[in-house]
Motif scaffolding. Structure first.
Motif: not given
Lengths: 565, 246
Positions: A304, A332, A374, A376
């Motif tokens: 990403y 994100l 993280v 998504v």
């Protein structure tokens, strides 16, 4: 969005604040100094006047003693025992006459010889002197009195001494038939007789007017105050120029280079240093987030591309991004590397990641993938609720649509045993179809998961404006704490104004504030806030959790009953 | 807030659908299932999936759910029950097993406590019929209202004081006003296998705003359940009990 230089928005706030407050402080100082000067002058004047009056009284006493001990025996020797020449042998007559003459030259010194039963009616005691007679008679040991007395709206320093009859005095003040004929002829047979040795004959007093002296003292103090104010203004003017050149102009120049996204209304009542503080805070968080390694804006996280930040929370950034291969937009959620080094915050963030991943709700963005710290998420578009309600209320219809989703979302979370603990407008996004999305659950707790905040005994976390009083007191809170936050949010959406405008006050003051005032009176008069909604919000924002709505569903039903009309 | 509480579905999909449809007409906000989604009935997997799909529905583990995971031995149950549990183990998916494994055995929400059999020792599965066990329940929690299932018999226990309690069966559809502060235990009966001689499904709605508890009895298409039970080879005794409510 067109970016406006900060210089235009906050121009002069710091300088104005600094000098307004300095002027207030200095003016207050001038007034205090003048007041102290006046009080000191008044004290000195009184001391001096009382000292002088004491001297004059001693002088009168000396005259009376001279008449009694020197003059009168001499007159008896010259003219015989039956003779009584008042002008030479009466102590009262002689002393009063001499002091009258003295008074012609010194009008500010008024001598009085007062008696309750005088030969001369002129010497009859006034009501104040009658009181002093009682005071002296109450205790024969009292031989002197000094003080300030108000007569005929004028203030006088007065000194008094009592005078008692001695044996030689009784000839003139005892029986009428024993008194000298000259005395009876002059003053009659009524006053001044029937005394015996040791009785209180009279009071000798000296009065000095103080009004004139005090007036001079006041004038001096006012002059001093004006002079100091003038000097202060001159000093402020010079200092203003110096401060402007050395600090403000250079600071404003620095701020002009910072591009803030905040709206103009947010900048009201804020100065250059506030803006600089916020900017440095954002910068610090950006630097922290950049610590995850890949770098951001633009940067790659797995498959990403992170593009630009959407919002920032206590533990994470929310970035707009795309899938590198397909260009599909995503969001994100990136934990701050620095913050997450703390195991406690890491546990909170892991709880948030777990909850967001495990819940499937229409108002929660779907988690597509988890990459370390993280998340998504599906693309989050639209405006942040905070920006929608800043300074302007939402329409009834829009409030109803958004708040219905908000209540349904929170009710569903509560039904699942989840308490959010940190509901605030900055974590909600509204898209073009008025769909609400929750983007942050960093402080949430679940009754099926260990709660790191409770375990660590962490103090109040979140925005004090939206936290319930029990949370601000250090308790973890329960679903009713979320209901309190919903109440504040509804008020904000209905009025466009926060019920609490305070910014930097201690937590204890926040608690007291929230216990005292549920809805400020100024907000209750807002046209966009229906009267029927006020008691509902007041109940939701009750200081005691037991007095609030206990269930979000009940709160929403009452709100909907008003907004749906 | 209107909270639907139901228990002991026992794989009876028709009964579950019937009570859910019935509750929809009574404006329910939240739901809590007091356990035993599986056992006895021919549709264990379907019942798990249906309950999981209900928004905001919380579920507590029952003894049959636990036995299906071999957390307790099914051989400690009656022969009919253990046979069905062994069959159920083969019917439900790994995902559903994972779901059952994560179920809590007790919940405390506001002034309410929820457990399958009792709150004082939830995994021991003791029935609460008498004063002694009711007293243990009251001692185990500070909640004012306790909701249990397990016995398949709707029951209301009202605590007058530490020594005195009213214990009353709850026949049919009935409403209790909670106008005083006395603590109470509500046995919510069973959706899929009532045993109070009334074969209709039983469930409860607690209305927090009106302060009342409503017991509902709902008929359902039993023939489909019986047919499915027979088709998959479940013991015939189950059909007999469903028909008579035993």
């Amino acid at each position: 969005m067109k970016k406006t230089p900060v210089r235009q928005r906050v121009n002069g706030n710091l300088r104005t604040r600094f000098f307004a407050r300095s002027a207030l402080l200095l003016a207050g100082g001038c007034v205090v100094i003048s007041l102290l000067t006046f009080l000191n002058t008044r004290r000195l004047l009184m001391d001096e006047a009382l000292e002088k009056s004491e001297v004059i009284l001693q002088e009168v006493e000396a005259i009376r003693s001279y008449v009694q001990n020197e003059l009168r025996p001499q007159m008896y020797a010259l003219h015989g025992k039956d003779t009584f020449i008042i002008e030479a042998m009466s102590t009262t007559y002689v002393s009063v006459t001499i002091m009258d003459t003295f008074g012609q030259f010194m009008p500010d010194y008024i001598y009085r010889r007062a008696s309750l039963n005088p030969h001369n009616p002129r010497n009859l005691a006034d009501p104040f002197e009658e009181e002093m007679f009682d005071w002296f008679e109450a205790d024969p040991e009292r031989t002197f009195w000094q003080g300030i007395v108000k007569k005929d709206n004028k203030e006088f320093f007065i000194s008094m001494v009592p005078d008692y009859f001695l044996a030689p005095c009784i000839r003139c003040h005892g029986k009428v038939e024993d008194a000298p004929e000259s005395l009876v002829e002059r003053y009659g047979r009524d006053g001044g007789f029937r005394f015996k040795e040791g009785d209180l004959a009279g009071i000798d007093s000296i009065s000095i007017p103080v009004s004139a002296s005090l007036r001079k003292a006041i004038q001096g103090s006012i002059f001093l105050c004006i002079a100091m104010l003038a000097a202060m203004l001159l000093w402020l003017f010079l200092f203003n120029r110096l401060f402007n050149t050395l600090v403000v102009e250079r600071l404003t120049g620095m701020l002009a280079s910072i591009q803030e996204k905040s709206s103009r209304k947010k900048m009201q009542n804020r100065d250059e240093l506030d803006v600089l503080h916020d900017s440095l805070g954002s910068l610090r968080q950006y630097v922290r987030s950049a610590g995850i390694g890949e770098g951001l804006q633009p940067g790659f996280i797995g498959n990403y591309v992170a593009k630009h930040p959407l919002s920032v929370g206590a533990m994470s950034w929310l970035y707009h991004g795309t899938e590198a291969n397909t260009g599909i937009p995503v969001s994100l959620k990136i934990g701050f590397a620095g913050t997450l080094k703390n195991p406690l915050y890491l546990a909170c963030y892991e709880t948030e990641m777990h909850l967001m991943s495990s819940l499937t709700l229409p108002n929660l963005p779907r988690v597509k993938e988890t990459l370390g710290n993280v998340l998504v998420l599906d693309d989050i578009s639209g405006d942040c609720l905070a920006s929608l309600v800043t300074g302007q209320p939402l329409s009834f219809a829009k409030t109803r649509i958004i708040f219905a989703q908000l209540c349904k979302l929170v009710a569903t979370l509560h039904a699942q045993g989840i308490v959010h603990h940190d509901l605030r407008p900055g974590i909600f996004f509204i898209d073009a179809k008025n769909q609400l999305l929750l983007t942050d659950m960093g402080l949430a707790s679940s009754d099926l998961l260990p709660d790191p905040v409770t375990a660590a005994g962490l103090g109040p976390q979140g925005d004090p404006v939206f936290l319930a009083p029990e949370q601000l007191s250090g308790k973890r809170g329960d679903p009713r704490s979320d209901i309190y936050s919903l109440g504040v949010l509804l008020l904000l959406m209905s009025t466009g104004q926060s019920p609490f405008t305070e910014q930097k006050i201690p937590l204890q003051q926040w608690v007291e504030l929230k216990e005292q005032e549920v809805i400020p009176e100024s907000l209750t008069k807002t046209k966009t806030l229906p009267d029927q909604l006020i008691p509902i919000i007041q109940r939701a924002m009750s200081a005691l959790p037991g007095q609030r709505y206990q269930w979000v569903e009940d709160f929403w039903e009452d709100v909907d009953g008003v907004l749906n009309k | 807030m209107r909270l639907m509480i139901f228990s002991d579905v026992h794989g009876n999909l028709e009964a579950l659908k019937a009570v859910l449809a019935h509750s929809e007409q009574h404006r329910v906000h939240r739901r809590i299932c007091l356990g035993d989604l599986v056992g006895y009935g021919p549709y264990p997997e379907e019942c798990i999936q249906l309950v999981r799909s209900l928004p905001g529905c919380r579920v507590i583990a029952g003894n049959h759910d636990v036995a299906t995971l071999w957390k307790t031995s099914p051989y400690g149950m009656s022969s009919v029950a253990s046979k069905v549990i062994l069959w159920t183990m083969e019917q439900i998916s790994e995902e559903s097993k994972q779901y059952l494994a994560e179920l809590p055995d007790r919940l405390d929400i506001a002034e309410m406590n929820f457990s399958h059999a009792n709150p004082y020792n939830p995994q021991a599965w003791r029935y609460v019929f008498d004063r002694k066990h009711a007293l243990r329940c009251f001692t185990a929690t500070k909640s004012r209202y306790l909701f249990i299932g397990h016995s398949h018999r709707p029951l209301l226990i009202t605590r007058n004081n530490a020594l005195d309690m009213d214990i009353q069966p709850v026949p049919g559809t009935i409403r209790f006003k909670l106008s005083d502060t006395r603590r109470r235990i509500f046995n919510c009966g069973s959706v899929g296998q009532p045993r109070d001689r009334d074969p209709r499904s039983c469930y409860v709605i607690f209305d927090t705003r009106q302060h009342q508890v409503e017991y509902y009895r709902t008929p359902y298409d039993m023939t489909e359940t019986l047919r499915a039970a027979q088709q998959v080879g479940l013991p015939a005794m189950i059909g007999t009990r469903l028909k008579k409510g035993l």
